[in-house]
Design a protein around this motif. Structure first.
Motif, PDB file in Angstrom:
ATOM      1  N   VAL A  91      20.510  -4.026   4.492  1.00  0.00           N
ATOM      2  CA  VAL A  91      20.592  -3.345   3.362  1.00  0.00           C
ATOM      3  C   VAL A  91      19.879  -3.900   2.164  1.00  0.00           C
ATOM      4  CG1 VAL A  91      22.474  -2.889   1.357  1.00  0.00           C
ATOM      5  CG2 VAL A  91      22.979  -2.539   3.574  1.00  0.00           C
ATOM      6  N   GLU A  92      19.632  -5.202   1.795  1.00  0.00           N
ATOM      7  CA  GLU A  92      18.623  -5.717   0.977  1.00  0.00           C
ATOM      8  C   GLU A  92      17.297  -5.313   1.079  1.00  0.00           C
ATOM      9  OE1 GLU A  92      18.674  -9.918   1.024  1.00  0.00           O
ATOM     10  OE2 GLU A  92      17.075 -10.113  -0.472  1.00  0.00           O
ATOM     11  N   LEU A  93      16.770  -5.174   2.526  1.00  0.00           N
ATOM     12  CA  LEU A  93      15.593  -4.692   2.912  1.00  0.00           C
ATOM     13  C   LEU A  93      15.268  -3.158   2.450  1.00  0.00           C
ATOM     14  CD1 LEU A  93      14.824  -6.725   5.863  1.00  0.00           C
ATOM     15  CD2 LEU A  93      13.959  -7.333   3.719  1.00  0.00           C
ATOM     16  N   VAL A  94      16.261  -2.137   2.609  1.00  0.00           N
ATOM     17  CA  VAL A  94      16.302  -0.952   2.429  1.00  0.00           C
ATOM     18  C   VAL A  94      16.176  -0.679   1.052  1.00  0.00           C
ATOM     19  CG1 VAL A  94      17.352   1.388   2.649  1.00  0.00           C
ATOM     20  CG2 VAL A  94      17.211  -0.402   4.695  1.00  0.00           C
ATOM     21  N   ARG A  95      16.964  -1.546   0.061  1.00  0.00           N
ATOM     22  CA  ARG A  95      17.152  -1.387  -1.231  1.00  0.00           C
ATOM     23  C   ARG A  95      15.794  -1.844  -2.009  1.00  0.00           C
ATOM     24  NH1 ARG A  95      23.219  -3.436  -2.450  1.00  0.00           N
ATOM     25  NH2 ARG A  95      24.215  -1.296  -2.024  1.00  0.00           N
ATOM     26  N   ARG A  96      15.065  -2.969  -1.343  1.00  0.00           N
ATOM     27  CA  ARG A  96      13.804  -3.237  -1.685  1.00  0.00           C
ATOM     28  C   ARG A  96      12.492  -2.462  -1.598  1.00  0.00           C
ATOM     29  NH1 ARG A  96      12.511  -9.052   0.979  1.00  0.00           N
ATOM     30  NH2 ARG A  96      10.133  -8.528   0.591  1.00  0.00           N
ATOM     31  N   THR A  97      12.710  -1.649  -0.523  1.00  0.00           N
ATOM     32  CA  THR A  97      11.656  -0.662  -0.127  1.00  0.00           C
ATOM     33  C   THR A  97      11.940   0.743  -0.441  1.00  0.00           C
ATOM     34  OG1 THR A  97      12.590  -0.453   2.196  1.00  0.00           O
ATOM     35  CG2 THR A  97      10.805  -2.178   1.990  1.00  0.00           C
ATOM     36  N   LYS A  98      13.069   0.948  -0.647  1.00  0.00           N
ATOM     37  CA  LYS A  98      13.409   2.352  -1.027  1.00  0.00           C
ATOM     38  C   LYS A  98      12.713   3.589  -0.541  1.00  0.00           C
ATOM     39  CE  LYS A  98      15.098   1.145  -5.871  1.00  0.00           C
ATOM     40  NZ  LYS A  98      15.940   0.556  -5.430  1.00  0.00           N
ATOM     41  N   PRO A  99      13.004   3.554   0.875  1.00  0.00           N
ATOM     42  CA  PRO A  99      12.292   4.861   1.643  1.00  0.00           C
ATOM     43  C   PRO A  99      12.844   6.128   1.628  1.00  0.00           C
ATOM     44  CG  PRO A  99      13.612   3.425   2.886  1.00  0.00           C
ATOM     45  CD  PRO A  99      13.534   2.894   1.780  1.00  0.00           C
ATOM     46  N   ARG A 100      12.276   7.143   1.324  1.00  0.00           N
ATOM     47  CA  ARG A 100      12.795   8.462   1.562  1.00  0.00           C
ATOM     48  C   ARG A 100      13.179   8.904   2.778  1.00  0.00           C
ATOM     49  NH1 ARG A 100      13.482  13.591  -1.023  1.00  0.00           N
ATOM     50  NH2 ARG A 100      13.038  15.357   0.596  1.00  0.00           N
ATOM     51  N   VAL A 101      12.256   8.722   3.924  1.00  0.00           N
ATOM     52  CA  VAL A 101      12.352   8.747   5.169  1.00  0.00           C
ATOM     53  C   VAL A 101      12.502   7.698   6.005  1.00  0.00           C
ATOM     54  CG1 VAL A 101      11.520  10.183   7.089  1.00  0.00           C
ATOM     55  CG2 VAL A 101      11.508  11.334   5.030  1.00  0.00           C
ATOM     56  N   VAL A 102      13.435   7.630   6.840  1.00  0.00           N
ATOM     57  CA  VAL A 102      13.201   6.267   7.801  1.00  0.00           C
ATOM     58  C   VAL A 102      13.214   6.729   9.254  1.00  0.00           C
ATOM     59  CG1 VAL A 102      14.752   4.350   8.597  1.00  0.00           C
ATOM     60  CG2 VAL A 102      14.584   4.939   6.374  1.00  0.00           C
ATOM     61  N   ILE A 103      12.521   6.112  10.053  1.00  0.00           N
ATOM     62  CA  ILE A 103      12.393   6.092  11.462  1.00  0.00           C
ATOM     63  C   ILE A 103      13.032   5.117  12.397  1.00  0.00           C
ATOM     64  CG2 ILE A 103      10.917   6.308  13.387  1.00  0.00           C
ATOM     65  CD1 ILE A 103       8.542   7.559  11.538  1.00  0.00           C
ATOM     66  N   LEU A 104      14.034   5.368  12.945  1.00  0.00           N
ATOM     67  CA  LEU A 104      14.770   4.523  13.742  1.00  0.00           C
ATOM     68  C   LEU A 104      14.604   4.577  15.268  1.00  0.00           C
ATOM     69  CD1 LEU A 104      18.278   5.029  11.751  1.00  0.00           C
ATOM     70  CD2 LEU A 104      16.654   3.111  11.422  1.00  0.00           C
ATOM     71  N   PRO A 105      14.959   3.778  16.207  1.00  0.00           N
ATOM     72  CA  PRO A 105      15.079   3.873  17.349  1.00  0.00           C
ATOM     73  C   PRO A 105      15.986   4.714  17.891  1.00  0.00           C
ATOM     74  CG  PRO A 105      15.204   1.485  16.745  1.00  0.00           C
ATOM     75  CD  PRO A 105      15.471   2.286  15.795  1.00  0.00           C
ATOM     76  N   PHE A 106      15.795   5.535  19.076  1.00  0.00           N
ATOM     77  CA  PHE A 106      16.825   6.464  19.557  1.00  0.00           C
ATOM     78  C   PHE A 106      18.240   5.451  19.926  1.00  0.00           C
ATOM     79  CE2 PHE A 106      18.725   9.249  22.705  1.00  0.00           C
ATOM     80  CZ  PHE A 106      18.960  10.500  21.900  1.00  0.00           C
TER      81      PHE A 106
END
Ligand SMILES: [Zn+2]
Length: 242
Positions: A91-106
C-alpha cells in the motif's frame, strides 16, 4: 522529483515483468508516459545468479525499457504471502507511485509467488484508496483506476480481453530480457514458460508471435481485465473478423 507514474507493473520476481509485459512497458514509455516497476522479492531463491547480480541486471533492464522508477519490496522469494504486513508495505509503495493503471500477474500461475503476487497486488491497490487504512503510510490515499492482468504464457481457457501490439518495441523487450544473462543464457524455460527443448529467447519470440497473430500483427502481449471494455465508435474497431 516525485515518484509518480502513469503505469505501474507489480510482479514477484525480477525479470517477471520483462517476460510478461516488457513490450507494453517500453511502448508506454516511448509514448511519453511515466512507467514504474515494483519487484516484490530480490530473487534470492533462484537456481542461477545471486540477488546482487539480479539487482544489477534488473537496473539495466529498466533502463532498456525506459522505465522511470524500479522499486524492490525485498519480500521473501518463494515465501511470498498476502498478509497484513505485506499488504501494508505494498500500500505504501502504491501511494508513493500513484499509478493510474497497474499491471499484475494473472491470478493462476505455476509458481506460487506469481499467484500470491496477483492477489496481494490487487488487494493493496484497493486498500491504498482507503483514507483510513494506515493513514501514516507513504502519503495520501490513492486507488489506481485500472488493473490489467498479464496473460502471457498462461494456458488457462481465458481469452485475452485485448492484446497490445508490441511489434515496434519487440527488439527492446528482447534486449531487456537478455539483460538477465545470469538467469537466461542457455536456458530452456523461465517462470511460466515451459520448456520445449528450444532456446528460451526463441520460445519467447514464438509466444509473442502467437499473441501478435490474434490481432493480425507480428508480436503482441495479452491481457485480461475483469471488467468489460467500452467502445464509442464501432467503425474504429481493429482486427479483421473474416
Ligand atoms: Zn517469477
Amino acid at each position: 522529483m516525485n515518484e509518480y507514474v502513469d503505469l505501474l507493473a507489480i510482479a514477484a520476481h525480477r525479470d517477471d515483468v520483462e517476460l510478461t509485459c516488457g513490450g507494453t512497458l517500453a511502448k508506454a514509455a516511448n509514448a511519453g508516459h511515466r512507467v514504474g516497476i515494483i519487484d516484490l522479492t530480490q530473487g534470492e531463491m533462484g537456481t542461477r545468479g545471486d540477488a546482487a547480480t539480479r539487482a544489477a541486471e534488473a537496473a539495466r533492464a529498466a533502463r532498456t525499457l525506459g522505465v522511470t522508477i524500479r522499486l524492490n519490496a525485498a519480500m521473501r522469494d518463494a515465501h511470498l504471502e498476502n498478509t497484513e504486513a505485506s499488504r501494508t508495505q505494498l500500500v505504501e509503495l502504491v501511494r508513493r507511485t500513484k499509478p493510474r493503471v497497474v499491471i499484475l500477474p494473472f491470478p493462476v500461475g505455476r509458481h506460487p509467488d506469481h499467484r500470491v503476487a496477483s492477489e496481494l497486488g490487487r488487494d493493496a491497490c484497493y486498500l491504498a484508496g482507503l483514507a483510513k487504512y494506515e493513514p501514516g503510510t507513504g502519503g495520501e490515499a490513492h486507488r489506481p483506476f485500472k488493473l490489467l492482468f498479464a496473460l502471457a504464457y498462461r494456458e488457462d481457457p481465458v481469452k485475452p480481453t485485448f492484446v497490445v501490439d508490441i511489434s515496434d518495441v519487440f527488439e527492446t523487450k528482447m534486449q531487456a530480457i537478455r539483460c538477465y544473462g545470469s538467469q537466461f543464457d542457455g536456458a530452456k524455460a523461465a517462470g511460466e514458460v515451459f520448456p520445449t527443448g528450444q532456446d528460451l529467447y526463441e520460445l519467447i519470440r514464438l509466444q509473442s508471435a502467437h499473441y501478435g497473430s490474434l490481432i493480425r500483427r507480428p508480436y503482441g502481449e495479452p491481457f485480461y481485465t475483469a471488467e468489460t471494455q467500452q467502445v464509442d465508435d464501432v467503425l474504429q474497431l481493429g482486427v479483421q473478423s473474416i
